[in-house]
Write a protein that holds these residues in place. Structure first.
Motif, PDB file in Angstrom:
ATOM      1  N   GLU A 235     -26.808 -10.369 -24.374  1.00 28.12           N
ATOM      2  CA  GLU A 235     -25.410 -10.175 -23.988  1.00 28.12           C
ATOM      3  C   GLU A 235     -25.014  -8.712 -24.147  1.00 28.12           C
ATOM      4  OE1 GLU A 235     -21.395 -12.671 -24.501  1.00 28.12           O
ATOM      5  OE2 GLU A 235     -22.244 -11.980 -26.399  1.00 28.12           O
TER       6      GLU A 235
ATOM      7  N   GLN B  13     -22.721  -3.472 -14.920  1.00 25.58           N
ATOM      8  CA  GLN B  13     -21.362  -2.991 -14.728  1.00 25.58           C
ATOM      9  C   GLN B  13     -21.443  -1.716 -13.889  1.00 25.58           C
ATOM     10  OE1 GLN B  13     -18.557  -4.454 -15.650  1.00 25.58           O
ATOM     11  NE2 GLN B  13     -19.679  -6.115 -16.608  1.00 25.58           N
TER      12      GLN B  13
ATOM     13  N   SER C  80     -14.193 -14.950  -9.407  1.00 20.16           N
ATOM     14  CA  SER C  80     -14.032 -15.690 -10.655  1.00 20.16           C
ATOM     15  C   SER C  80     -12.860 -16.654 -10.515  1.00 20.16           C
ATOM     16  CB  SER C  80     -13.733 -14.750 -11.832  1.00 20.16           C
ATOM     17  OG  SER C  80     -14.739 -13.786 -11.993  1.00 20.16           O
TER      18      SER C  80
ATOM     19  N   HIS D 174     -14.041  -3.312 -18.912  1.00 18.83           N
ATOM     20  CA  HIS D 174     -14.415  -4.619 -18.369  1.00 18.83           C
ATOM     21  C   HIS D 174     -15.580  -5.185 -19.174  1.00 18.83           C
ATOM     22  CE1 HIS D 174     -14.834  -7.720 -15.307  1.00 18.83           C
ATOM     23  NE2 HIS D 174     -16.132  -7.526 -15.371  1.00 18.83           N
ATOM     24  N   ASP D 175     -15.419  -6.402 -19.660  1.00 16.00           N
ATOM     25  CA  ASP D 175     -16.460  -7.071 -20.457  1.00 16.00           C
ATOM     26  C   ASP D 175     -17.007  -6.168 -21.558  1.00 16.00           C
ATOM     27  OD1 ASP D 175     -16.248  -9.492 -19.188  1.00 16.00           O
ATOM     28  OD2 ASP D 175     -17.938  -9.164 -17.836  1.00 16.00           O
TER      29      ASP D 175
ATOM     30  N   THR E 118     -17.140  -2.948 -21.665  1.00 17.43           N
ATOM     31  CA  THR E 118     -17.607  -1.640 -21.213  1.00 17.43           C
ATOM     32  C   THR E 118     -16.411  -0.780 -20.832  1.00 17.43           C
ATOM     33  OG1 THR E 118     -19.662  -2.577 -20.359  1.00 17.43           O
ATOM     34  CG2 THR E 118     -19.014  -0.418 -19.501  1.00 17.43           C
TER      35      THR E 118
END
Length: 166
Positions: A15, A55, A98, A148-149, A151
């Motif tokens: 992850e 990303q 999504s 984002h996520d 990052t």
């Protein structure tokens, strides 16, 4: 599902950085490369690991800006299937990246990509809002991505600002 300590370690490592090789992960968790590959394969087969992604900061790629939007959707769930039926109808559209079931004023949050704001408006008016379970929508255009996520996207010099406190 209950997982072994090694499986959880693999999940946490992947992850964080999915580009690591099985050999590198094996060294980190003190297993052989073969054992590590087998554990990863089992996690993929069970759909615990569902995808490997990168990303990308598309703002730095000329000619590939595109437009993203978050759409809040209020729906009338159907008896026996709840929100699952309408969610699956929505996520089958190519524009949809999504779909999330949400708490609060709206039921679903839908993230879509299009070539322009008008393309997104057309998607909402012709495809999304015409579905029989959809009661209302609210569209939010994403103007800039900062994080984002986990990052953080690098800021260009023109984006850096000096803030002076009063």
């Amino acid at each position: 599902m209950k997982f072994t300590e090694k499986e959880v370690e693999i999940l946490e490592i992947l992850e964080d950085d999915c580009r690591l090789s099985a050999e590198q992960i094996a060294k980190m968790i003190d297993l052989t490369e073969t054992e590590t590959k087998q554990l990863i394969q089992n996690l993929e087969d069970q759909r615990i690991i569902v995808d490997y992604t990168a990303q990308v900061n598309w703002r730095k790629v000329d000619g590939h800006e595109g437009v993203k939007a978050m759409i809040d959707v209020k729906v009338q769930p159907k008896r026996g299937v709840g929100f699952d039926d309408i969610a699956s109808r929505i996520y089958r559209f190519n524009e949809v990246k999504s779909v999330y079931l949400m708490s609060g004023a709206y039921d679903l949050s839908v993230i879509i990509e299009g070539k322009s704001m008008s393309a997104i408006a057309q998607f909402v008016s012709e495809k999304l809002s015409t579905l029989d379970s959809v009661l209302s929508t609210t569209t939010h255009f994403i103007l800039k991505k900062y994080k984002h996520d986990g990052t953080i996207f690098e800021q260009d010099d023109e984006d850096k600002r000096i803030v002076v406190s009063p």
